[in-house]
Design a protein around this motif. Structure first.
Motif, PDB file in Angstrom:
ATOM      1  N   PRO A  67       0.812  -1.228   0.000  1.00  0.00           N
ATOM      2  CA  PRO A  67       0.000   0.000   0.000  1.00  0.00           C
ATOM      3  C   PRO A  67       0.842   1.274   0.000  1.00  0.00           C
ATOM      4  O   PRO A  67       0.289   2.381   0.055  1.00  0.00           O
ATOM      5  CB  PRO A  67      -0.794  -0.113   1.298  1.00  0.00           C
ATOM      6  CG  PRO A  67       0.115  -0.836   2.225  1.00  0.00           C
ATOM      7  CD  PRO A  67       0.869  -1.829   1.349  1.00  0.00           C
ATOM      8  N   GLY A  68       2.184   1.133  -0.047  1.00  0.00           N
ATOM      9  CA  GLY A  68       3.035   2.311  -0.010  1.00  0.00           C
ATOM     10  C   GLY A  68       3.021   3.018   1.325  1.00  0.00           C
ATOM     11  O   GLY A  68       3.293   4.219   1.405  1.00  0.00           O
TER      12      GLY A  68
ATOM     13  N   SER B 163      -2.533   3.628   7.220  1.00  0.00           N
ATOM     14  CA  SER B 163      -2.613   2.900   5.953  1.00  0.00           C
ATOM     15  C   SER B 163      -2.087   1.479   6.102  1.00  0.00           C
ATOM     16  O   SER B 163      -2.624   0.537   5.505  1.00  0.00           O
ATOM     17  CB  SER B 163      -1.822   3.634   4.870  1.00  0.00           C
ATOM     18  OG  SER B 163      -2.433   4.855   4.534  1.00  0.00           O
ATOM     19  N   CYS B 164      -1.042   1.319   6.900  1.00  0.00           N
ATOM     20  CA  CYS B 164      -0.490  -0.015   7.162  1.00  0.00           C
ATOM     21  C   CYS B 164      -1.536  -0.897   7.827  1.00  0.00           C
ATOM     22  O   CYS B 164      -1.810  -2.019   7.373  1.00  0.00           O
ATOM     23  CB  CYS B 164       0.752   0.110   8.034  1.00  0.00           C
ATOM     24  SG  CYS B 164       1.465  -1.464   8.562  1.00  0.00           S
ATOM     25  N   HIS B 165      -2.155  -0.420   8.902  1.00  0.00           N
ATOM     26  CA  HIS B 165      -3.160  -1.212   9.607  1.00  0.00           C
ATOM     27  C   HIS B 165      -4.372  -1.490   8.724  1.00  0.00           C
ATOM     28  O   HIS B 165      -4.939  -2.589   8.761  1.00  0.00           O
ATOM     29  CB  HIS B 165      -3.581  -0.503  10.891  1.00  0.00           C
ATOM     30  CG  HIS B 165      -2.608  -0.655  12.016  1.00  0.00           C
ATOM     31  ND1 HIS B 165      -2.332  -1.871  12.605  1.00  0.00           N
ATOM     32  CD2 HIS B 165      -1.838   0.262  12.669  1.00  0.00           C
ATOM     33  CE1 HIS B 165      -1.444  -1.703  13.573  1.00  0.00           C
ATOM     34  NE2 HIS B 165      -1.119  -0.419  13.630  1.00  0.00           N
TER      35      HIS B 165
ATOM     36  N   LEU C 192      -3.531  -4.345   6.442  1.00  0.00           N
ATOM     37  CA  LEU C 192      -3.482  -5.631   7.154  1.00  0.00           C
ATOM     38  C   LEU C 192      -4.870  -6.166   7.457  1.00  0.00           C
ATOM     39  O   LEU C 192      -5.045  -7.376   7.647  1.00  0.00           O
ATOM     40  CB  LEU C 192      -2.680  -5.478   8.446  1.00  0.00           C
ATOM     41  CG  LEU C 192      -1.189  -5.145   8.265  1.00  0.00           C
ATOM     42  CD1 LEU C 192      -0.527  -4.932   9.624  1.00  0.00           C
ATOM     43  CD2 LEU C 192      -0.466  -6.220   7.482  1.00  0.00           C
ATOM     44  N   ASP C 193      -5.859  -5.296   7.499  1.00  0.00           N
ATOM     45  CA  ASP C 193      -7.245  -5.728   7.720  1.00  0.00           C
ATOM     46  C   ASP C 193      -7.872  -6.343   6.473  1.00  0.00           C
ATOM     47  O   ASP C 193      -8.899  -7.012   6.561  1.00  0.00           O
ATOM     48  CB  ASP C 193      -8.106  -4.535   8.165  1.00  0.00           C
ATOM     49  CG  ASP C 193      -7.958  -4.231   9.649  1.00  0.00           C
ATOM     50  OD1 ASP C 193      -7.668  -5.167  10.416  1.00  0.00           O
ATOM     51  OD2 ASP C 193      -8.132  -3.052  10.020  1.00  0.00           O
ATOM     52  N   ARG C 194      -7.264  -6.103   5.318  1.00  0.00           N
ATOM     53  CA  ARG C 194      -7.835  -6.591   4.066  1.00  0.00           C
ATOM     54  C   ARG C 194      -7.248  -7.944   3.689  1.00  0.00           C
ATOM     55  O   ARG C 194      -6.170  -8.321   4.186  1.00  0.00           O
ATOM     56  CB  ARG C 194      -7.577  -5.570   2.946  1.00  0.00           C
ATOM     57  CG  ARG C 194      -8.154  -4.187   3.226  1.00  0.00           C
ATOM     58  CD  ARG C 194      -8.307  -3.370   1.953  1.00  0.00           C
ATOM     59  NE  ARG C 194      -7.043  -3.132   1.272  1.00  0.00           N
ATOM     60  CZ  ARG C 194      -6.262  -2.073   1.465  1.00  0.00           C
ATOM     61  NH1 ARG C 194      -6.607  -1.154   2.384  1.00  0.00           N
ATOM     62  NH2 ARG C 194      -5.149  -1.911   0.786  1.00  0.00           N
TER      63      ARG C 194
END
Length: 226
Positions: A168-169, A180-182, A185-187
């Motif tokens: 996701p950059g 954006s990181c979290h 990780l939810d997807r």
């Protein structure tokens, strides 16, 4: 392992390393201290940073009582018990990267070791463990310990695959976008990171030669993303 035969004030690095080995720990770096420094126990003359030694660390740790008893934070509790006992045996003071505030500055300590550097994505990179480096604790010793010389920074001759590995950059040379990181990780697309470890860390060529098990990375990702 029995306490060292040498007096704690004369222990050489090889003796300390031998004492760590049964616990699957190793010295990841260290530095000498000439005068008392804020943040270190009075009288500290050497600080040694300790972390997992692979292969074998994760199998060893998951067989320990802290992992088996079902209560929270087994890795930190194991670290306190084992490194605390090692410190007593070696005439040192144990310091940990958890349990704050206040927090000990492991990041800046690591940079002083000559074996750990800031990577292009600002995560610490180790001379042999790459971006998989982690610290379980440190030993503050009251005598000077001979340490190996500094080695060249591996990133200086690397194509830096870590800089483009985050799907996701979220983690780049410019910044770390934690939300954006979290969210990633939810997807479903984030399952690879969750089960095998952060793709940025795994992209490092040194990480790929280090025998860290995906199960260990998955555990730490679960701790991070909860």
């Amino acid at each position: 392992m029995h306490p060292p035969t040498s007096h704690p004030d004369t222990l050489a690095l090889a003796e300390i390393v031998a004492h760590l080995a049964p616990h699957r720990l190793e010295v990841l770096g260290g530095f000498g201290v000439q005068t008392d420094e804020p943040g270190l126990p009075p009288g500290t003359r050497t600080l040694l940073l300790l972390g997992p030694s692979e292969p074998g660390f994760w199998a060893h740790l998951t067989a320990q009582p802290e992992w088996q008893d079902g209560t929270p934070d087994p890795v930190d509790r194991w670290s306190r018990r084992v490194i605390g006992k090692l410190a007593c045996d070696l005439g040192a003071k144990a310091l940990f990267p958890f349990g704050g505030p206040p927090w000990h500055p492991f990041y800046s300590w690591a940079l002083r070791s000559g074996r750990v550097w800031e990577s292009p994505v600002r995560l610490l990179v180790h001379a042999t463990q790459g971006l998989m480096v982690s610290f379980r604790g440190a030993l503050a010793l009251k005598h000077a310990v001979g340490l190996p010389p500094a080695v060249p920074r591996p990133c200086d001759n690397c194509s830096a695959p870590c800089t483009t590995a985050c799907p996701p950059g979220a983690l780049t040379t410019a910044s770390y976008d934690l939300p954006s990181c979290h969210a990633f990780l939810d997807r479903p697309e984030g399952r690879d990171c969750m089960s095998g470890g952060c793709l940025v860390r795994r992209a490092c060529p040194l990480s790929q030669t280090y025998a860290r098990l995906p199960e260990q990375s998955a555990y730490h990702m679960g701790q991070f993303h909860r």
